[in-house]
Design a protein around this motif. Structure first.
Motif, short mmCIF file in Angstrom:
data_model
loop_
_atom_site.label_atom_id
_atom_site.label_comp_id
_atom_site.label_asym_id
_atom_site.label_seq_id
_atom_site.Cartn_x
_atom_site.Cartn_y
_atom_site.Cartn_z
N ALA A 105 38.43 58.28 -15.91
CA ALA A 105 39.82 58.64 -15.60
C ALA A 105 39.93 59.12 -14.16
N LEU A 106 41.06 58.83 -13.56
CA LEU A 106 41.33 59.29 -12.19
C LEU A 106 41.96 60.67 -12.24
N PRO A 107 41.86 61.45 -11.20
CA PRO A 107 41.14 61.15 -9.97
C PRO A 107 39.64 61.37 -10.12
N TRP A 108 38.88 60.58 -9.35
CA TRP A 108 37.46 60.83 -9.24
C TRP A 108 37.26 61.95 -8.23
N SER A 109 36.11 62.61 -8.36
CA SER A 109 35.91 63.72 -7.43
C SER A 109 35.35 63.20 -6.09
N TRP A 110 35.99 63.62 -5.03
CA TRP A 110 35.56 63.19 -3.69
C TRP A 110 34.36 64.02 -3.25
N LYS A 111 33.34 63.37 -2.76
CA LYS A 111 32.18 64.08 -2.21
C LYS A 111 32.19 63.89 -0.70
N LYS A 112 32.04 64.99 -0.02
CA LYS A 112 32.13 64.94 1.44
C LYS A 112 31.15 63.93 2.05
N ILE A 113 31.65 63.14 2.97
CA ILE A 113 30.81 62.19 3.71
C ILE A 113 30.94 62.52 5.19
N ASP A 114 29.83 62.48 5.89
CA ASP A 114 29.87 62.62 7.35
C ASP A 114 30.36 61.29 7.92
N PRO A 115 31.53 61.29 8.58
CA PRO A 115 32.12 60.02 9.04
C PRO A 115 31.15 59.17 9.86
N ALA A 116 30.32 59.82 10.67
CA ALA A 116 29.41 59.06 11.54
C ALA A 116 28.42 58.23 10.73
N GLU A 117 28.18 58.65 9.49
CA GLU A 117 27.18 57.95 8.67
C GLU A 117 27.63 56.58 8.17
N ILE A 118 28.92 56.37 8.12
CA ILE A 118 29.38 55.14 7.47
C ILE A 118 29.92 54.08 8.43
N GLN A 119 29.96 54.44 9.71
CA GLN A 119 30.57 53.52 10.68
C GLN A 119 29.90 52.15 10.71
N GLU A 120 28.57 52.17 10.88
CA GLU A 120 27.87 50.89 11.02
C GLU A 120 27.96 50.09 9.72
N ARG A 121 27.88 50.79 8.60
CA ARG A 121 27.98 50.10 7.32
C ARG A 121 29.35 49.44 7.16
N ALA A 122 30.39 50.13 7.58
CA ALA A 122 31.75 49.57 7.49
C ALA A 122 31.85 48.32 8.35
N TYR A 123 31.31 48.41 9.55
CA TYR A 123 31.36 47.28 10.48
C TYR A 123 30.58 46.08 9.92
N GLN A 124 29.36 46.34 9.44
CA GLN A 124 28.52 45.24 8.93
C GLN A 124 29.11 44.65 7.65
N SER A 125 29.63 45.50 6.77
CA SER A 125 30.22 45.00 5.53
C SER A 125 31.45 44.16 5.82
N ALA A 126 32.21 44.58 6.79
CA ALA A 126 33.40 43.80 7.15
C ALA A 126 33.01 42.40 7.61
N TRP A 127 31.92 42.32 8.37
CA TRP A 127 31.44 41.01 8.82
C TRP A 127 30.97 40.16 7.64
N GLU A 128 30.35 40.81 6.66
CA GLU A 128 29.79 40.10 5.52
C GLU A 128 30.82 39.17 4.86
N LYS A 129 32.06 39.66 4.75
CA LYS A 129 33.10 38.86 4.06
C LYS A 129 34.24 38.52 5.01
N ILE A 130 34.09 38.80 6.28
CA ILE A 130 35.26 38.80 7.18
C ILE A 130 36.38 39.49 6.40
N GLY A 131 36.07 40.69 5.96
CA GLY A 131 36.97 41.40 5.05
C GLY A 131 37.23 42.81 5.53
N CYS A 132 38.43 43.03 6.04
CA CYS A 132 38.74 44.36 6.58
C CYS A 132 38.92 45.38 5.45
#
Ligand code: HEC
Ligand code: HEC
Length: 257
Positions: free
Chosen positions: A41-68
């Motif tokens: 059931a929603l909402p799920w609990s948000w766990k803090k993420i350090d923004p700097a940690e996910i930048q490269e993953r977001a960029y690479q994943s977006a390339w994977e599918k040309i999917g923003c």
């Protein structure tokens, strides 16, 4: 943030209730036993993420599918899934590929803004807050000069011109960038720009979710004065009340009066 609309107005309570009534009678005979028991059931609990940690993953994943939309969702939900498992790993991230190119290449809402709405919906309980957060991200996106992110492993290793989207629409955002950069749309350079922008939006989104769930969210964005003035007559509840839009008006309208 000061909300102009009452909760009832925003939610269109009357018409929603009407639909539910009709839907209810049609669905009476439907078999609900087949509904998946696994979705938490929603909402799920948000766990803090350090923004700097996910930048490269977001960029690479977006390339994977040309999917923003996919890039933003994969980086954030994938990171939570890797760290904490369920329920984060139960979300079918592949179902967000449709958001690419403003919904399957239509050039409507940018997939990163679509992703933001979806993620807010997973983690935010209060519906007024949900809508206010969607607006915050959209207005931020309209005004930000992007992309900022410099990938660690760039797919297309060039200087990328920045531009201000002016609109949350993929079409407007992409065309403004094409004009600013001199590159054509739907080229590798264009995808490189969009996929770097995915990293930037993921950072902004994580920052907002961190702040909101920590209880120290400050809503900063507001429509420009031009648009506020238009809405003072055309907006819901005002004399004309024929425009339901939280987008900045001036990319599409001059003042006709
Ligand atoms: C003081 C109230 C008021 C404000 C402020 C206002 N409008 Fe209007 N607008 C009207 C009214 C009344 C009409 C319908 C009568 C008319 O055509 O002038 C209208 C009509 C329009 C139309 C249709 C005109 C046409 O040619 O059919 C557009 C488009 C429009 N407004 C855009 C805007 C935009 C954009 C702004 C902000 C820059 C704005 N309005 C601000 C009152 C307002
Ligand atoms: C992405 C482009 C876009 C944006 C952004 C946009 N509009 Fe429009 N708007 C249109 C189009 C297209 C029409 C229909 C054609 C026309 O009347 O110009 C329209 C129509 C209108 C009309 C005329 C309604 C009528 O009865 O004829 C008004 C008033 C209006 N818009 C106000 C606004 C206001 C206020 C905003 C900002 C909150 C806004 N629009 C944002 C594209 C846009």
């Amino acid at each position: 943030m000061k909300m102009k609309l009452s909760r009832r107005e925003i939610l269109g309570v009357g018409s929603v209730a009407g639909c539910a009534a009709i839907g209810g009678s049609i669905l009476k005979g439907a078999n609900f036993a087949t509904a998946s028991p696994s979705a938490a059931a929603l909402p799920w609990s948000w766990k803090k993420i350090d923004p700097a940690e996910i930048q490269e993953r977001a960029y690479q994943s977006a390339w994977e599918k040309i999917g923003c939309m996919y890039g933003v969702c994969e980086a954030i939900l994938g990171t939570l899934a890797d760290r904490y498992g369920a329920p984060y790993n139960t979300f079918p991230v592949d179902a967000t590929v449709y958001g690419s190119g403003g919904i399957g290449g239509i050039g409507a809402v940018c997939g990163t803004i679509n992703a933001s709405g979806l993620l807010f919906n997973l983690f935010v309980k209060d519906q007024n807050d949900l809508f206010a957060l969607c607006s915050e991200m959209s207005l931020w996106y309209e005004k930000a000069s992007l992309p900022n992110y410099k990938p660690k492993k760039p797919k297309v290793d060039i200087q990328i011109a920045k531009s201000v989207a002016g609109s949350n629409l993929c079409h407007v955002s992409s065309t403004n960038w094409a004009n600013a950069s001199g590159y054509k749309v739907m080229t590798n350079e264009h995808f490189e720009r969009c996929n770097r922008l995915v990293a930037d939006v993921a950072v902004q989104l994580v920052t907002v979710l961190n702040q909101y769930t920590a209880g120290n969210m400050t809503f900063k964005e507001k429509l420009n004065d031009f648009s506020l003035q238009c809405l003072s007559c055309h907006g819901p509840g005002n004399s004309e009340a024929n425009v339901a839009a939280g987008m900045t008006c001036n990319p599409c309208h001059e003042n006709p009066h």
